[in-house]
Design a protein around this motif. Structure first.
Motif, mmCIF file in Angstrom:
data_model
loop_
_atom_site.group_PDB
_atom_site.id
_atom_site.type_symbol
_atom_site.label_atom_id
_atom_site.label_comp_id
_atom_site.label_asym_id
_atom_site.label_seq_id
_atom_site.Cartn_x
_atom_site.Cartn_y
_atom_site.Cartn_z
ATOM 1 N N ASP A 258 14.216 -16.959 -56.100
ATOM 2 C CA ASP A 258 15.086 -15.752 -55.150
ATOM 3 C C ASP A 258 15.931 -15.001 -55.565
ATOM 4 O OD1 ASP A 258 12.206 -15.129 -53.099
ATOM 5 O OD2 ASP A 258 12.979 -17.386 -53.112
ATOM 6 N N ARG B 123 13.181 -10.812 -40.362
ATOM 7 C CA ARG B 123 12.302 -10.197 -40.243
ATOM 8 C C ARG B 123 12.975 -9.497 -38.612
ATOM 9 N NH1 ARG B 123 10.611 -5.240 -40.808
ATOM 10 N NH2 ARG B 123 8.846 -4.891 -39.511
ATOM 11 N N MET C 299 13.256 -6.258 -47.061
ATOM 12 C CA MET C 299 12.686 -7.612 -47.303
ATOM 13 C C MET C 299 11.472 -6.987 -47.372
ATOM 14 S SD MET C 299 13.319 -10.147 -44.428
ATOM 15 C CE MET C 299 12.543 -9.529 -43.263
ATOM 16 N N TRP D 15 8.077 -7.267 -46.169
ATOM 17 C CA TRP D 15 7.450 -8.693 -44.657
ATOM 18 C C TRP D 15 6.186 -8.168 -44.428
ATOM 19 C CZ3 TRP D 15 8.718 -12.704 -42.811
ATOM 20 C CH2 TRP D 15 7.865 -13.273 -41.575
ATOM 21 N N GLN E 299 16.067 -8.177 -39.280
ATOM 22 C CA GLN E 299 15.997 -6.155 -40.413
ATOM 23 C C GLN E 299 15.555 -4.624 -39.269
ATOM 24 O OE1 GLN E 299 12.124 -6.322 -42.630
ATOM 25 N NE2 GLN E 299 13.341 -5.230 -43.925
ATOM 26 N N TYR F 87 8.587 -9.580 -56.203
ATOM 27 C CA TYR F 87 8.197 -9.068 -54.941
ATOM 28 C C TYR F 87 7.524 -8.046 -54.824
ATOM 29 C CZ TYR F 87 12.568 -11.491 -53.095
ATOM 30 O OH TYR F 87 13.623 -13.410 -52.455
ATOM 31 N N PHE G 179 19.536 -7.362 -49.609
ATOM 32 C CA PHE G 179 18.026 -8.048 -49.826
ATOM 33 C C PHE G 179 17.978 -9.271 -49.826
ATOM 34 C CE2 PHE G 179 19.914 -4.523 -52.955
ATOM 35 C CZ PHE G 179 18.274 -3.702 -53.084
ATOM 36 N N ALA G 180 17.188 -9.514 -49.491
ATOM 37 C CA ALA G 180 16.466 -11.113 -48.073
ATOM 38 C C ALA G 180 15.018 -11.555 -48.812
ATOM 39 C CB ALA G 180 16.670 -11.326 -47.254
ATOM 40 N N PRO G 181 14.829 -12.465 -49.330
ATOM 41 C CA PRO G 181 13.646 -13.094 -48.904
ATOM 42 C C PRO G 181 12.951 -13.446 -47.665
ATOM 43 C CG PRO G 181 15.187 -15.125 -49.259
ATOM 44 C CD PRO G 181 15.586 -13.522 -49.360
ATOM 45 N N PRO G 182 12.110 -12.974 -47.971
ATOM 46 C CA PRO G 182 11.336 -12.825 -46.718
ATOM 47 C C PRO G 182 10.899 -14.216 -45.379
ATOM 48 C CG PRO G 182 9.092 -12.565 -47.643
ATOM 49 C CD PRO G 182 10.593 -12.560 -48.472
#
Length: 377
Positions: free
Chosen positions: A127, A205, A219, A221, A208, A353, A197-200
Motif C-alpha cells: 500500500d 473511515r 481513502m 470506502w 475520514q 485503489y 492518503f490511506a488504505p481503507p
C-alpha cells in the motif's frame, strides 16, 4: 457458497445487497484530540508516544535485515507502478477564447502529502508503494509517513525499506487518531499536510468523515467484490485460490461467481468446503456473504455485472475478449484464465485503489490527478 439458479432480473438488486455499516459513529474523543493537537502540538500526545521522526540510523538498521527476494519484489512493483502512473502525465495546452484572451491550465503538485499505513500482522508495504510512487511522479515536495508500531514497539523493517527506497525521510510511529490529528493540524515535529492518503479500515473511515472538511482525505470506502465470470475452460484451482485471496484481503470483501455451467459452480463449492477450516473468522464471514449465480446466458451475466458495477471482474471464458469488451461498469477487468487478481495487484503494476462495488458507474480510481491540482492562468 450458496448457488442461485437463474435468478429473475427483478431479484438482482436483492442479490447484490449486503447489509453493512460503512460509516463509523462520530468519534467525540477524536474531535477532542484534534482540538488538543491544534492548541498544544506535541504536548497533546501521551508521554510514551514518540512524536519525533525515526532517525537515519534507525532506518538503516531496520532495512539492513531485508532479504534480496523482497528487495527485488519491491523494485519490480515500484518500476511497474512508475510506468503505469507516468502515462497519466498531461501536457495541458493554451486555449485562445477570443482575439485578446489566452487561457492556460497548469498542473501543480500538492506540496505536502501525508500517508498513514495501518498496522497489520503482515506489513502493508505494498500500500505504501501504491500511494507513494505517484507522489514522486507528481513531484510532491514532501511525503510524511505515519504508522503504528508493531507489538514489539518497532516499525516493520519491510515498511521502512520501502520508505527508504522511495525517499521518505519523515517517518513517525503513531496510532491512527494521533497520526491523523497531527497531519491535519501540524505539530512542532510533524508537518501539516495538504492531503492525506490511506488504505481503507473501519477506524480510519470514522476519522475520514471528521477530517475531510479540514484536509482532503483520500481513502476509498465500501464493499470490495470480485466477480469471476467462468465457463468450462476456467481453472478450478486458480478460481479457488483467488476466492481465498479476496475474502481474506479485507473486512468487507466478497466474491460472486457467474457461470452457465452448474457443475463448475458445484466443483468450486466442494473445493472451498475442504479449505474452510484454514480460514480466519473475517474470511468465513465474507465467504458466507459470497454467492454463485447460475445464469442462462453470457449476455445475462454481462448485464448483471454492469448493473452491479463491481470493484474487480475476472473473465475466465473461451472468448474472454468479447465478454470483457461489453463490461463497462467495473473498476478493473482482468481477461484470461491466467490473469488472476493476485498477479494484477503485485506483478502487472495496475493501481488497486479503484472504486468499490456499486461506485463504478461514476467514480474513478486513484490517478496522478489526485496528487495535483489544476491552476488556470
Amino acid at each position: 457458497m450458496k448457488i442461485y439458479e437463474y435468478p429473475d432480473k427483478e431479484s438482482w438488486p436483492d442479490l447484490r445487497g449486503r447489509k453493512r455499516e460503512l460509516i463509523g459513529e462520530e468519534n467525540t474523543s477524536f474531535l477532542d484530540l484534534l482540538r488538543r493537537v491544534n492548541e498544544m502540538g506535541n504536548k497533546a500526545f501521551p508521554m510514551d508516544m514518540a512524536a519525533t521522526a525515526l532517525t537515519k540510523a534507525e532506518m538503516q538498521s531496520a532495512t539492513a535485515s531485508v532479504d534480496n527476494m523482497l528487495r527485488q519484489a519491491v523494485e519490480m512493483a515500484r518500476r511497474n507502478l512508475f510506468h503505469y502512473f507516468s502515462t497519466q502525465l498531461e501536457d495541458l495546452k493554451e486555449t485562445q477564447t477570443s482575439p485578446d484572451v489566452l487561457i492556460r491550465q497548469r498542473q501543480v503538485p500538492i506540496d505536502t502529502i501525508g500517508i498513514f499505513i495501518p498496522y497489520a500482522e503482515k506489513p502493508l508495504f505494498s500500500d505504501l508503494i501504491m500511494l507513494a510512487v505517484p507522489a514522486h511522479i507528481a513531484e510532491c515536495r514532501e511525503i510524511v509517513l505515519c504508522t503504528p508500531p508493531a507489538p514489539d514497539g518497532q516499525v516493520p523493517s519491510s515498511l521502512l525499506y520501502v520508505a527508504s527506497v522511495l525517499g521518505i525521510t519523515k517517518v513517525f510511529k503513531l496510532n491512527a487518531p494521533e497520526a491523523i490529528a497531527a497531519m491535519t493540524c501540524g505539530t512542532e515535529n510533524i508537518p501539516r499536510v495538504h492531503k492525506i492518503f490511506a488504505p481503507p479500515t473501519h477506524e480510519l473511515r470514522a476519522l475520514q468523515v471528521l477530517v475531510n472538511p479540514i484536509v482532503p482525505f483520500f481513502m476509498p470506502w465500501g464493499l470490495s467484490d470480485l466477480f469471476i465470470i467462468m465457463d468450462e475452460t476456467a481453472s478450478v484451482a486458480f478460481v479457488v485460490e483467488d476466492i481465498l485471496l479476496q475474502i481474506q484481503s479485507a473486512e468487507l470483501a466478497t466474491v460472486t461467481l457467474l457461470s452457465v455451467d452448474k457443475e463448475l459452480l458445484l466443483n468450486i463449492d466442494r473445493n472451498l468446503k475442504e479449505r474452510k477450516n484454514t480460514l480466519p473468522a473475517h474470511a468465513l464471514r465474507n465467504l458466507e456473504h459470497s454467492k454463485s449465480l447460475l445464469m442462462p446466458t453470457l449476455e445475462s451475466i454481462v448485464d448483471y455485472t454492469n448493473e452491479a458495477a463491481p470493484q474487480y471482474v475476472e473473465v475466465m471464458t473461451r472468448y474472454y475478449m468479447g465478454v470483457a469488451e461489453n463490461i463497462t461498469e467495473a473498476g478493473v477487468v482482468l481477461m484470461g484464465n491466467y490473469t488472476t487478481l493476485s498477479a494484477a495487484h503485485y506483478v502487472a503494476g495496475i493501481n488497486r485503489y479503484v472504486p468499490f462495488t456499486g461506485q463504478g458507474h461514476a467514480a474513478n480510481a486513484l490517478t496522478l490527478a489526485d496528487y495535483m491540482h489544476n491552476a488556470t492562468y
